[in-house]
Design a protein around this motif. Structure first.
Motif, PDB file in Angstrom:
ATOM      1  N   LEU A   1     -13.910   0.091  -1.437  1.00 23.63           N
ATOM      2  CA  LEU A   1     -12.528   0.461  -1.110  1.00 23.63           C
ATOM      3  C   LEU A   1     -11.679  -0.746  -0.709  1.00 23.63           C
ATOM      4  CD1 LEU A   1     -13.201   3.762   0.859  1.00 23.63           C
ATOM      5  CD2 LEU A   1     -12.666   3.497  -1.566  1.00 23.63           C
ATOM      6  N   ALA A   2     -12.169  -1.949  -1.019  1.00 27.11           N
ATOM      7  CA  ALA A   2     -11.422  -3.191  -0.732  1.00 27.11           C
ATOM      8  C   ALA A   2     -11.024  -3.287   0.730  1.00 27.11           C
ATOM      9  CB  ALA A   2     -10.192  -3.295  -1.624  1.00 27.11           C
ATOM     10  N   ARG A   3     -11.922  -2.855   1.609  1.00 32.53           N
ATOM     11  CA  ARG A   3     -11.620  -2.869   3.043  1.00 32.53           C
ATOM     12  C   ARG A   3     -11.286  -4.281   3.515  1.00 32.53           C
ATOM     13  NH1 ARG A   3     -16.252   0.578   3.004  1.00 32.53           N
ATOM     14  NH2 ARG A   3     -15.702   2.752   3.426  1.00 32.53           N
ATOM     15  N   GLY A   4     -10.204  -4.410   4.252  1.00 29.72           N
ATOM     16  CA  GLY A   4      -9.803  -5.677   4.827  1.00 29.72           C
ATOM     17  C   GLY A   4      -9.019  -6.592   3.922  1.00 29.72           C
ATOM     18  N   ALA A   5      -8.912  -6.260   2.646  1.00 25.89           N
ATOM     19  CA  ALA A   5      -8.177  -7.125   1.710  1.00 25.89           C
ATOM     20  C   ALA A   5      -6.676  -6.942   1.896  1.00 25.89           C
ATOM     21  CB  ALA A   5      -8.561  -6.808   0.269  1.00 25.89           C
ATOM     22  N   VAL A   6      -5.960  -8.043   1.982  1.00 19.58           N
ATOM     23  CA  VAL A   6      -4.507  -8.042   2.128  1.00 19.58           C
ATOM     24  C   VAL A   6      -3.922  -8.868   0.993  1.00 19.58           C
ATOM     25  CG1 VAL A   6      -2.559  -8.711   3.578  1.00 19.58           C
ATOM     26  CG2 VAL A   6      -4.670  -7.843   4.638  1.00 19.58           C
ATOM     27  N   LEU A   7      -3.081  -8.234   0.172  1.00 24.84           N
ATOM     28  CA  LEU A   7      -2.415  -8.921  -0.935  1.00 24.84           C
ATOM     29  C   LEU A   7      -0.945  -8.521  -0.942  1.00 24.84           C
ATOM     30  CD1 LEU A   7      -5.514  -8.025  -2.273  1.00 24.84           C
ATOM     31  CD2 LEU A   7      -4.671  -9.806  -3.783  1.00 24.84           C
ATOM     32  N   PRO A   8      -0.034  -9.452  -0.666  1.00 25.12           N
ATOM     33  CA  PRO A   8       1.389  -9.110  -0.539  1.00 25.12           C
ATOM     34  C   PRO A   8       1.997  -8.688  -1.876  1.00 25.12           C
ATOM     35  CG  PRO A   8       1.071 -11.485  -0.441  1.00 25.12           C
ATOM     36  CD  PRO A   8      -0.299 -10.874  -0.423  1.00 25.12           C
ATOM     37  N   ASP A   9       3.165  -8.048  -1.793  1.00 22.67           N
ATOM     38  CA  ASP A   9       3.796  -7.524  -3.006  1.00 22.67           C
ATOM     39  C   ASP A   9       4.699  -8.532  -3.707  1.00 22.67           C
ATOM     40  OD1 ASP A   9       5.977  -7.570  -1.329  1.00 22.67           O
ATOM     41  OD2 ASP A   9       6.246  -5.399  -1.240  1.00 22.67           O
ATOM     42  N   ARG A  10       4.794  -9.755  -3.196  1.00 22.94           N
ATOM     43  CA  ARG A  10       5.593 -10.796  -3.836  1.00 22.94           C
ATOM     44  C   ARG A  10       4.753 -12.061  -3.986  1.00 22.94           C
ATOM     45  NH1 ARG A  10      11.235  -9.657  -3.549  1.00 22.94           N
ATOM     46  NH2 ARG A  10      11.723  -7.937  -2.126  1.00 22.94           N
ATOM     47  N   SER A  11       4.850 -12.684  -5.132  1.00 28.38           N
ATOM     48  CA  SER A  11       4.159 -13.944  -5.336  1.00 28.38           C
ATOM     49  C   SER A  11       4.878 -15.065  -4.596  1.00 28.38           C
ATOM     50  CB  SER A  11       4.111 -14.277  -6.827  1.00 28.38           C
ATOM     51  OG  SER A  11       3.413 -15.483  -7.047  1.00 28.38           O
ATOM     52  N   GLY A  12       4.091 -15.908  -3.938  1.00 26.32           N
ATOM     53  CA  GLY A  12       4.654 -17.057  -3.251  1.00 26.32           C
ATOM     54  C   GLY A  12       5.065 -16.818  -1.828  1.00 26.32           C
ATOM     55  N   THR A  13       4.869 -15.595  -1.309  1.00 25.15           N
ATOM     56  CA  THR A  13       5.225 -15.292   0.076  1.00 25.15           C
ATOM     57  C   THR A  13       4.090 -14.524   0.738  1.00 25.15           C
ATOM     58  OG1 THR A  13       6.290 -13.179  -0.479  1.00 25.15           O
ATOM     59  CG2 THR A  13       7.673 -15.143  -0.514  1.00 25.15           C
TER      60      THR A  13
END
Length: 326
Positions: free
Chosen positions: A92-104
């Motif tokens: 379930l990709a627990r703990g993974a954080v990937l923002p919705d904008r590239s470069g920020t």
């Protein structure tokens, strides 16, 4: 060079109901899309940094495939041929954080003894990762006026992908392998970002090639974009992007991945000669993948927007085939 629409203003990737925003389809010279994805099961998010130095080739991946996070750190010693590969699959990709904008924002992932921390600011990006006997500490400074390729590929209103290919970024920092520090010099080392956000079909195959030096870079794709009217193909000269809108023909020997590859089409005539093959496989039943990523050198040319042939001889990078069931 291309019939595709150029995006010049910030835009949401999705409509409020989660379907593809038609106004988002096109390409851009810098990241302009906000990946406001909704829903679960077909949504894929990832951040990949590939780095080529005179002594090493490095790959760092953080991803959220909805029902699993698949993270990895790969290091090739170009002198000895020794590989180090650390892979982690997190339910379930627990703990993974990937923002919705590239470069920020920050990218964070961990599992199986692997930790990845990527910090993206206006000044540039830092990538820190550690696993067992490897530590990575890299800085990719931002370069004013330098282009990257952002593109939205649409199979349908419900299946689509936004990718940013930032090829040949300057990079410096250090690697520590078995307690030995290796300095990555600011000259002769180049980093490439593959930022991906989208909603994918269950089964897909793609090709991707990328290579760079101080003044030239190339990114070429195939299979997954064919017939969509959009490509991820471009060359860069002195930081300026030249978009290539043609679907390309990929020829390579799946029985011998180290034989030369040919990538050709309108405006492109490239030969890629591998010196090393990396094989990565995952098989978790419903989730399975097989990637053959070859590292090597490019020769040939690609045509720029003003019609001249940009010589690609001597660029170092990779060409790959990935088959995913996800």
């Amino acid at each position: 060079m291309t019939h595709e629409i150029q995006i010049t203003e910030p835009v949401d990737l999705c409509l409020p109901d989660g379907r593809l925003n038609p106004a988002a389809v096109g390409w851009s010279r810098k990241p302009l899309h906000r990946a406001n994805l909704r829903g679960w099961g077909r949504t894929k998010r990832w951040e990949y940094w590939g780095v080529v130095t005179p002594a090493h080739i490095l790959g760092v991946v953080a991803s959220n495939l909805d029902y699993a996070g698949v993270h990895s750190l790969y290091l090739l010693d170009r002198v000895s041929g020794k590989e180090i590969a650390v892979d982690a699959t997190v339910p379930l990709a627990r703990g993974a954080v990937l923002p919705d904008r590239s470069g920020t924002g920050k990218v964070v992932a961990s599992g199986g003894g692997l930790t990845i921390d990527i910090d993206q600011t206006f000044d540039g990006t830092t990538v820190r990762a550690s696993a067992r006997n490897v530590e990575v500490d890299l800085t990719m400074p931002a370069v004013e006026g330098r282009d990257s390729l952002g593109v939205v590929v649409a199979w349908s209103r419900k299946r689509f992908q936004y990718t940013v290919k930032d090829v040949g970024r300057p990079v410096h920092g250090r690697l520590v392998v078995d307690g030995v520090e290796h300095v990555i010099p600011a000259q002769g080392a180049y980093a490439t970002l593959d930022h991906g956000r989208g909603k994918w079909p269950y089964s897909i195959t793609w090709n991707w090639a990328a290579g760079a030096d101080a003044n030239r870079a190339v990114t070429l794709g195939g299979k997954w974009t064919d017939g969509t009217g959009t490509t991820e193909n471009a060359v860069f000269e002195d930081g300026r992007l030249h978009k290539i809108g043609a679907d390309l023909r990929w020829e390579y020997d799946r029985a011998n991945w180290l034989k030369p590859w040919r990538i050709t089409g309108s405006g492109v005539d490239v030969t890629f000669e591998p010196f090393h093959e990396r094989v990565a496989r995952t098989n978790l039943g419903v989730l399975a993948s097989e990637t053959h990523q070859c590292f090597g050198r490019f020769s040939g040319w690609a045509r720029t927007a003003d019609g001249h042939k940009l010589d690609l001889d001597g660029l170092t990078g990779w060409a790959e085939e990935a088959r995913n069931r996800w």
